[in-house]
Design an enzyme around this catalytic site. Structure first.
Site, PDB file in Angstrom:
ATOM      1  N   LYS A  70       7.148  11.007   0.554  1.00  0.00           N
ATOM      2  CA  LYS A  70       7.044  10.253   1.740  1.00  0.00           C
ATOM      3  C   LYS A  70       7.998   9.348   2.286  1.00  0.00           C
ATOM      4  CE  LYS A  70       5.876   5.988   0.961  1.00  0.00           C
ATOM      5  NZ  LYS A  70       6.143   5.049   0.624  1.00  0.00           N
ATOM      6  N   LEU A 123       0.758  -1.319  -0.046  1.00  0.00           N
ATOM      7  CA  LEU A 123       0.142   0.032   0.002  1.00  0.00           C
ATOM      8  C   LEU A 123       0.911   1.287   0.053  1.00  0.00           C
ATOM      9  CD1 LEU A 123      -2.584  -1.167   2.601  1.00  0.00           C
ATOM     10  CD2 LEU A 123      -2.513  -1.626   0.411  1.00  0.00           C
ATOM     11  N   LYS A 139      15.524   1.228   3.105  1.00  0.00           N
ATOM     12  CA  LYS A 139      14.865   1.538   1.885  1.00  0.00           C
ATOM     13  C   LYS A 139      14.684   3.219   1.995  1.00  0.00           C
ATOM     14  CE  LYS A 139      11.774   1.874  -1.659  1.00  0.00           C
ATOM     15  NZ  LYS A 139      12.334   1.581  -3.267  1.00  0.00           N
TER      16      LYS A 139
END
Ligand code: NDP
Length: 293
Positions: free
Chosen positions: A238, A66, A169
């Site tokens: 983000k 998501l 990440k």
């Protein structure tokens, strides 16, 4: 074979789920926008579940992909009653470590394992099954889900406890943002001083300033002016903000990481929620009144 539920059929979720179906795992799929899951399920002969709770029932491995960890937390809270005891939640969202640790604790209370496993390599890497997968969590949980990861991943690295995959990440993404922005600045300045981007990249890509941005993203997406929409700038924003938060939490002075986050936020505001991450260079072009060609 382990049965798999896949929640989140976005730009990268779809090709990952397709690889899982192609590897022969019995697959149930769910997506918030239901038609996407219905169409996809028909294409790959998977079971289309109308709710996340229905998708996860009987699944040995539940894969989530998501937008954010907050979305995963919300969806999993709603579907928790459907999880089988002994199942493992494999979260491939590029998430934030703190939320992942909270989710791991919540599902752990139901004897469900958790592995954060963000991916790198883009939509093409997902289609080819060559993604890099950075994992956080208990080694036993990782070994249980490894066969599923191998359906879409080539390099699988156990980075540490829950949240470690997310952290690696996020930092990778901050570096991606910095190289896109830095290469954009260099090529716009060179364009204004009379050097074409093609000539500049010929030199840079045989020199020490090269990066994935200069070697792949700019030649394929910027010089062609194609700017395909494969990974939204909003998602890179983000990611860079997660990286900056990690640096703050760890009390590491990280002005470049913070700058990467600020530049992503600024570009996202200028270009909108649907813009691709590489389109950020258009902001530099607008400021300079020159195009990279
Ligand atoms: P997209 O924007 O294409 O898709 C997002 C997916 O999340 C859609 O399935 C969307 O459902 C779903 N979703 C978002 N919010 C919610 C919510 N509150 N409840 C339920 N479902 C929700 O993103 P990508 O597929 O590109 O990215 C997914 C993740 O993978 C992100 O964390 C991203 O950073 C990461 N990633 C992406 C890469 C890429 O190249 N695209 C590369 C590497 C990592 P709906 O269809 O209803 O909108």
């Amino acid at each position: 074979m382990q049965s798999v539920a896949f929640l989140g059929l976005g730009a990268i979720g779809r090709p990952m789920a397709r690889r899982i179906a192609g590897a022969g795992f019995p697959l149930a799929v769910w997506n918030r926008t239901g038609e996407r899951a219905a169409t996809f399920a028909r294409e790959v002969r998977a079971r289309h579940a109308a709710t996340a709770t229905d998708a996860v029932k009987d699944a040995d491995v539940v894969v989530t992909c998501l937008s954010t960890s907050a979305d995963v937390e919300e969806v999993i809270a709603g579907a928790l009653s459907g999880f089988a005891s002994g199942a493992t939640l494999l979260d491939c969202t590029s998430g934030d470590p703190a939320t992942s640790r909270r989710i791991a604790e919540r599902v752990g209370a139901k004897q469900v394992g958790f592995v954060d496993a963000p991916v790198s390599g883009g939509v093409r890497g997902a289609e080819d099954g060559t993604l890099t997968v950075m994992c956080g969590g208990d080694a036993r949980h990782l070994e249980r889900v490894r066969p599923v990861i191998e359906a879409f991943g080539k390099k699988i690295v156990h980075c540490g406890p829950v949240g470690a995959g997310d952290a690696v990440k996020a930092m990778n993404q901050a570096l991606l943002a910095l190289t896109i922005w830095g290469t954009g600045e260099a090529l716009v300045a060179l364009a204004k001083s009379g050097v074409s981007a093609q000539v500049a990249l010929e030199v840079i890509n045989a020199s020490s300033g090269r990066s994935n941005a200069s070697m792949n993203l700019f030649p394929e997406r910027v010089l062609t002016r194609a700017f395909p929409r494969t990974f939204r700038l909003a998602l890179l924003d983000k990611d860079a903000r997660i990286a900056a938060q990690i640096a703050r939490d760890e009390r590491v002075p990280a002005p470049l990481t913070q700058l990467a986050a600020d530049l992503c936020t600024l570009s996202r505001k200028a270009l909108g929620e649907d813009a691709d991450h590489v389109e950020a260079v258009k902001v530099i072009e607008q400021w300079a009144g020159a195009e990279i060609r």
